[in-house]
Write a protein that holds these residues in place. Sequence first.
Motif, PDB file in Angstrom:
ATOM      1  N   GLU A  60       0.835  -1.220   0.000  1.00  0.00           N
ATOM      2  CA  GLU A  60       0.000   0.000   0.000  1.00  0.00           C
ATOM      3  C   GLU A  60       0.862   1.261   0.000  1.00  0.00           C
ATOM      4  O   GLU A  60       0.613   2.173  -0.791  1.00  0.00           O
ATOM      5  CB  GLU A  60      -0.836   0.029   1.291  1.00  0.00           C
ATOM      6  CG  GLU A  60      -2.066  -0.792   1.251  1.00  0.00           C
ATOM      7  CD  GLU A  60      -3.291  -0.006   0.742  1.00  0.00           C
ATOM      8  OE1 GLU A  60      -4.389  -0.509   0.994  1.00  0.00           O
ATOM      9  OE2 GLU A  60      -3.164   1.057   0.097  1.00  0.00           O
ATOM     10  N   ALA A  85      -4.570  -7.152  -3.638  1.00  0.00           N
ATOM     11  CA  ALA A  85      -5.863  -6.538  -3.289  1.00  0.00           C
ATOM     12  C   ALA A  85      -5.736  -5.013  -3.309  1.00  0.00           C
ATOM     13  O   ALA A  85      -6.617  -4.312  -3.830  1.00  0.00           O
ATOM     14  CB  ALA A  85      -6.312  -7.029  -1.917  1.00  0.00           C
ATOM     15  N   ALA A  86      -4.622  -4.512  -2.778  1.00  0.00           N
ATOM     16  CA  ALA A  86      -4.420  -3.058  -2.759  1.00  0.00           C
ATOM     17  C   ALA A  86      -4.277  -2.525  -4.185  1.00  0.00           C
ATOM     18  O   ALA A  86      -4.801  -1.456  -4.521  1.00  0.00           O
ATOM     19  CB  ALA A  86      -3.181  -2.714  -1.938  1.00  0.00           C
ATOM     20  N   THR A  88      -5.578  -3.853  -6.880  1.00  0.00           N
ATOM     21  CA  THR A  88      -6.900  -3.935  -7.522  1.00  0.00           C
ATOM     22  C   THR A  88      -7.764  -2.747  -7.103  1.00  0.00           C
ATOM     23  O   THR A  88      -8.432  -2.123  -7.929  1.00  0.00           O
ATOM     24  CB  THR A  88      -7.572  -5.278  -7.143  1.00  0.00           C
ATOM     25  OG1 THR A  88      -6.666  -6.331  -7.476  1.00  0.00           O
ATOM     26  CG2 THR A  88      -8.891  -5.468  -7.871  1.00  0.00           C
ATOM     27  N   LYS A  89      -7.720  -2.436  -5.822  1.00  0.00           N
ATOM     28  CA  LYS A  89      -8.502  -1.300  -5.308  1.00  0.00           C
ATOM     29  C   LYS A  89      -8.130  -0.007  -6.031  1.00  0.00           C
ATOM     30  O   LYS A  89      -8.962   0.850  -6.284  1.00  0.00           O
ATOM     31  CB  LYS A  89      -8.219  -1.148  -3.809  1.00  0.00           C
ATOM     32  CG  LYS A  89      -9.470  -0.987  -3.003  1.00  0.00           C
ATOM     33  CD  LYS A  89      -9.281  -1.074  -1.495  1.00  0.00           C
ATOM     34  CE  LYS A  89      -7.930  -0.659  -0.984  1.00  0.00           C
ATOM     35  NZ  LYS A  89      -7.636  -0.974   0.379  1.00  0.00           N
ATOM     36  N   ARG A  90      -6.876   0.095  -6.387  1.00  0.00           N
ATOM     37  CA  ARG A  90      -6.391   1.306  -7.063  1.00  0.00           C
ATOM     38  C   ARG A  90      -6.498   1.195  -8.584  1.00  0.00           C
ATOM     39  O   ARG A  90      -6.059   2.084  -9.310  1.00  0.00           O
ATOM     40  CB  ARG A  90      -4.917   1.561  -6.703  1.00  0.00           C
ATOM     41  CG  ARG A  90      -4.709   1.964  -5.272  1.00  0.00           C
ATOM     42  CD  ARG A  90      -3.243   1.961  -4.912  1.00  0.00           C
ATOM     43  NE  ARG A  90      -3.048   2.254  -3.504  1.00  0.00           N
ATOM     44  CZ  ARG A  90      -2.926   3.480  -3.003  1.00  0.00           C
ATOM     45  NH1 ARG A  90      -2.935   4.517  -3.805  1.00  0.00           N
ATOM     46  NH2 ARG A  90      -2.778   3.661  -1.711  1.00  0.00           N
ATOM     47  N   ASN A 320      -4.884  -9.913 -11.645  1.00  0.00           N
ATOM     48  CA  ASN A 320      -6.144  -9.392 -11.062  1.00  0.00           C
ATOM     49  C   ASN A 320      -7.100  -8.989 -12.197  1.00  0.00           C
ATOM     50  O   ASN A 320      -7.252  -7.824 -12.522  1.00  0.00           O
ATOM     51  CB  ASN A 320      -5.862  -8.213 -10.117  1.00  0.00           C
ATOM     52  CG  ASN A 320      -4.999  -7.129 -10.731  1.00  0.00           C
ATOM     53  OD1 ASN A 320      -4.423  -7.314 -11.803  1.00  0.00           O
ATOM     54  ND2 ASN A 320      -4.919  -5.987 -10.081  1.00  0.00           N
ATOM     55  N   GLU A 322     -10.147  -8.753 -12.480  1.00  0.00           N
ATOM     56  CA  GLU A 322     -11.279  -7.874 -12.175  1.00  0.00           C
ATOM     57  C   GLU A 322     -10.959  -6.402 -12.425  1.00  0.00           C
ATOM     58  O   GLU A 322     -11.850  -5.566 -12.510  1.00  0.00           O
ATOM     59  CB  GLU A 322     -11.788  -8.104 -10.741  1.00  0.00           C
ATOM     60  CG  GLU A 322     -10.801  -7.877  -9.618  1.00  0.00           C
ATOM     61  CD  GLU A 322      -9.879  -9.073  -9.310  1.00  0.00           C
ATOM     62  OE1 GLU A 322      -9.456  -9.773 -10.258  1.00  0.00           O
ATOM     63  OE2 GLU A 322      -9.563  -9.263  -8.135  1.00  0.00           O
ATOM     64  N   VAL A 323      -9.670  -6.103 -12.550  1.00  0.00           N
ATOM     65  CA  VAL A 323      -9.275  -4.722 -12.745  1.00  0.00           C
ATOM     66  C   VAL A 323      -9.549  -4.266 -14.193  1.00  0.00           C
ATOM     67  O   VAL A 323      -9.616  -3.086 -14.493  1.00  0.00           O
ATOM     68  CB  VAL A 323      -7.774  -4.585 -12.366  1.00  0.00           C
ATOM     69  CG1 VAL A 323      -6.867  -4.564 -13.564  1.00  0.00           C
ATOM     70  CG2 VAL A 323      -7.524  -3.403 -11.494  1.00  0.00           C
TER      71      VAL A 323
END
Length: 327
Positions: A60, A85-86, A88-90, A320, A322-323
Amino acid sequence: MLLPKAYVGFKIQDVALKILEGNVDLEVWEQDEAPPRETLLTDLKDMEGLLSGITIRVDEELMGAAPNLRVISNYAVGYDNIDVAAATKRGICVTNTPEVLTNATADLTFALILTSARRIIEASAYLRAGDWKVWTPEALVGREVAGSTIGIIGLGQIGQAVAKRAHGFDMNILYYNRTRRQDVEAVVGAKYVKIDELLRESDFVTIHCSLDASTRNLIGEHELRLMKKTAILVNAARGAIVDQRALYRACSEEWILGAALDVFESEPVPLDEPLLSLPNVTTVPHIGSASRGARDGMAMRSAENLLTALRGRRPRDLVNREVWKKD
Ligand code: DGY
């Protein structure tokens, strides 16, 4: 034309530079030591792409320091060094380098199996120490590999390539995988069993799963105590899948015959690591993918993934998925 900015965190081969030069505004960390954290936090400030490797922890904090980052291309099939996960969030693409190192890693696994079973390192030292005075029937007798049982933990691409090699050695092949792989069982001649059964039945237990929260310390005291006293544990995946303290006890107190390790919880492994003092533990410095073909394949594949994502296209080895909402 303004080229996208990208940072390569280690000296990479020319085959990768050829792909990137002229297409990317490139900065390469040219030293053998990994870039210090503080340097990375500064150097990534304007970067849109990062070509990282297993020596770079991409978390992160690092992503926070690189607000323009669009892709993290890892020079490895494993990506436990990256907080996916971090990313993907970004909306940051994470890519890896599958396939190109499958054979090299499976070959190294078999080298470890044969080396430890046939006591190759000990035998070489014996010869050079001048202890070879006479040939005797009992000197340096090891374990027979052909016809024995191998237990493969993780039947992904590398696990399957190990199974193919085991088939050539007439081995009885057991495997354990998070999800049963009926699609490949017949192809590689492997039988699915629960992990406890695999540990109890195998002469060689070899680890090929990825490292994540569910596999950290997957092999600890309980599991090692299930193994045969005559069995050998091989790990060419990630060190933290095995509890090293428990493995030391297992090898020094002879719960098992020995271990062969390409990977360690902390790398480079400190020289005072107790496992290094044991004659029944074979150790090499994370060289699973260290063949010319595999390393050049990793260089090219990671460069291509980086470039493709920087050009706004879906990279071939997107981890990832999903990105990627554009398709
Ligand atoms: C990988 O690709 O994950 C290897 O461990 C690095 O060579």
